[in-house]
Write a protein that holds these residues in place. Structure first.
Motif, mmCIF file in Angstrom:
data_model
loop_
_atom_site.group_PDB
_atom_site.id
_atom_site.type_symbol
_atom_site.label_atom_id
_atom_site.label_comp_id
_atom_site.label_asym_id
_atom_site.label_seq_id
_atom_site.Cartn_x
_atom_site.Cartn_y
_atom_site.Cartn_z
ATOM 1 N N THR A 122 6.214 13.926 -4.437
ATOM 2 C CA THR A 122 5.176 13.568 -3.471
ATOM 3 C C THR A 122 5.670 12.497 -2.510
ATOM 4 O O THR A 122 5.420 12.560 -1.293
ATOM 5 C CB THR A 122 3.915 13.093 -4.201
ATOM 6 O OG1 THR A 122 3.436 14.141 -5.053
ATOM 7 C CG2 THR A 122 2.821 12.705 -3.224
ATOM 8 N N ARG B 229 0.039 8.300 -18.220
ATOM 9 C CA ARG B 229 -0.026 9.174 -17.053
ATOM 10 C C ARG B 229 0.744 10.482 -17.229
ATOM 11 O O ARG B 229 0.637 11.369 -16.367
ATOM 12 C CB ARG B 229 0.489 8.421 -15.823
ATOM 13 C CG ARG B 229 -0.449 7.292 -15.391
ATOM 14 C CD ARG B 229 0.070 6.549 -14.190
ATOM 15 N NE ARG B 229 0.419 7.460 -13.107
ATOM 16 C CZ ARG B 229 1.158 7.126 -12.065
ATOM 17 N NH1 ARG B 229 1.641 5.892 -11.977
ATOM 18 N NH2 ARG B 229 1.432 8.004 -11.123
ATOM 19 N N SER C 158 0.840 -1.190 0.000
ATOM 20 C CA SER C 158 0.000 0.000 0.000
ATOM 21 C C SER C 158 0.881 1.249 0.000
ATOM 22 O O SER C 158 2.037 1.208 0.442
ATOM 23 C CB SER C 158 -0.903 0.018 1.237
ATOM 24 O OG SER C 158 -0.137 0.266 2.400
ATOM 25 N N PRO C 159 0.363 2.377 -0.466
ATOM 26 C CA PRO C 159 1.169 3.601 -0.432
ATOM 27 C C PRO C 159 1.649 3.967 0.968
ATOM 28 O O PRO C 159 2.791 4.387 1.147
ATOM 29 C CB PRO C 159 0.218 4.660 -1.004
ATOM 30 C CG PRO C 159 -0.704 3.893 -1.897
ATOM 31 C CD PRO C 159 -0.910 2.585 -1.205
ATOM 32 N N ASP C 160 0.785 3.811 1.970
ATOM 33 C CA ASP C 160 1.183 4.161 3.333
ATOM 34 C C ASP C 160 2.279 3.237 3.851
ATOM 35 O O ASP C 160 3.240 3.694 4.487
ATOM 36 C CB ASP C 160 -0.024 4.099 4.276
ATOM 37 C CG ASP C 160 -1.009 5.241 4.043
ATOM 38 O OD1 ASP C 160 -0.624 6.227 3.379
ATOM 39 O OD2 ASP C 160 -2.158 5.132 4.506
ATOM 40 N N ASP D 125 0.303 2.117 -11.101
ATOM 41 C CA ASP D 125 -0.933 2.581 -10.467
ATOM 42 C C ASP D 125 -0.555 3.189 -9.126
ATOM 43 O O ASP D 125 -0.091 2.465 -8.232
ATOM 44 C CB ASP D 125 -1.903 1.409 -10.276
ATOM 45 C CG ASP D 125 -3.252 1.843 -9.703
ATOM 46 O OD1 ASP D 125 -3.336 2.944 -9.120
ATOM 47 O OD2 ASP D 125 -4.220 1.079 -9.832
ATOM 48 N N PRO D 126 -0.688 4.497 -8.933
ATOM 49 C CA PRO D 126 -0.253 5.114 -7.679
ATOM 50 C C PRO D 126 -0.974 4.574 -6.454
ATOM 51 O O PRO D 126 -0.468 4.679 -5.340
ATOM 52 C CB PRO D 126 -0.545 6.606 -7.900
ATOM 53 C CG PRO D 126 -1.582 6.647 -8.976
ATOM 54 C CD PRO D 126 -1.300 5.467 -9.859
ATOM 55 N N ARG D 127 -2.149 3.961 -6.653
ATOM 56 C CA ARG D 127 -2.886 3.400 -5.520
ATOM 57 C C ARG D 127 -2.384 2.018 -5.144
ATOM 58 O O ARG D 127 -2.672 1.517 -4.060
ATOM 59 C CB ARG D 127 -4.378 3.316 -5.865
ATOM 60 C CG ARG D 127 -5.030 4.657 -6.195
ATOM 61 C CD ARG D 127 -6.358 4.450 -6.878
ATOM 62 N NE ARG D 127 -6.196 3.701 -8.138
ATOM 63 C CZ ARG D 127 -7.191 3.325 -8.925
ATOM 64 N NH1 ARG D 127 -8.437 3.611 -8.586
ATOM 65 N NH2 ARG D 127 -6.948 2.667 -10.043
ATOM 66 N N ARG D 128 -1.605 1.394 -6.044
ATOM 67 C CA ARG D 128 -1.150 0.019 -5.828
ATOM 68 C C ARG D 128 0.304 -0.123 -6.247
ATOM 69 O O ARG D 128 0.627 -0.806 -7.223
ATOM 70 C CB ARG D 128 -2.024 -0.969 -6.612
ATOM 71 C CG ARG D 128 -3.489 -0.952 -6.205
ATOM 72 C CD ARG D 128 -4.300 -1.925 -7.057
ATOM 73 N NE ARG D 128 -5.704 -1.938 -6.664
ATOM 74 C CZ ARG D 128 -6.617 -1.089 -7.130
ATOM 75 N NH1 ARG D 128 -6.269 -0.154 -8.005
ATOM 76 N NH2 ARG D 128 -7.880 -1.156 -6.724
#
Length: 221
Positions: free
Chosen positions: A54, A178, A19-21, A211-214
């Motif tokens: 980021t 992207r 996960s990103p976190d 995929d920035p979410r994954r």
């Protein structure tokens, strides 16, 4: 852009979704564990579509919470003046690849003073590309044990002295998809970077960021 990267990864690799976190937590923990004389110099490398700035920003708070002073430096604040950078036009991918970044300035003002026996007196920005003039930023003192995070594109060509390198990699299709329309002229530069420098083959940490979410970590098995 100076080629001649460090030793390559050997052996089989695996891709671990994360996960990103958790990615931020694991990267911060790794940097906290990494010891080096003076200050830790970290590259967070990737095309704009991968959002390296980021990720670097997300690392600041956990590093500070662990007791490590942090300075975040954006490579976009160390570009060459427009008279040099845009000599061959505003959308020349070879010029972007070979000479937009002021590598000597970044080394002189950030990486060397943060290195072993360095003064710790760092300049957070050198050039305001929008105004095309010196940024007039004040120097910052980063104490021993501090971390300087340098984020941006095309950082791992071999000329800059980093202690830890993080590379955000996108597949060619994801990169094209992207990348915002105004920056699509840079795509050939990133193709050259992948083919000539091969940063994913030697960076200390490689993150697949299609995929920035994954995101996913590429690790030796």
């Amino acid at each position: 852009m100076v080629t001649g990267p460090p030793a390559r990864h050997d052996g089989p690799m695996r891709v671990r979704p994360i996960s990103p976190d958790l990615l931020v937590d694991e990267l911060a923990a790794r940097l906290v564990r990494t010891g080096t004389p003076g200050r830790l110099r970290v590259a967070v490398d990737g095309p704009p579509a991968a959002a390296p700035d980021t990720l670097a920003e997300a690392l600041i708070d956990p590093l500070r919470a662990a007791g490590r002073p942090v300075l975040h430096v954006r490579a976009d604040d160390f570009l060459r003046p427009a008279s040099v950078r845009l000599e061959h036009g505003r959308t020349n991918p070879d010029a972007y690849y070979e000479g937009w970044l002021d590598e000597p300035g970044l080394r002189r003002e950030v990486l060397d003073p943060a290195g072993p026996n360095g003064s710790g007196r760092l300049l957070p920005s050198l050039w305001d590309a929008a105004a095309d003039r010196a940024s007039r930023a004040a120097y910052v003192d980063l104490p021993p044990g501090g971390v300087v995070l340098v984020s941006g594109a095309l950082l791992l060509g071999g000329a800059l002295p980093f202690d830890v390198t993080v590379h955000l990699v996108l597949s060619p299709a994801a990169l094209a998809r992207r990348t915002e329309p105004a920056l699509r002229w840079t795509l050939p530069a990133f193709a050259r970077y992948a083919g000539e420098v091969e940063p994913a083959s030697f960076a200390d940490v490689v993150v697949r960021a299609d995929d920035p979410r994954r995101p996913a970590l590429v690790e030796a098995t």
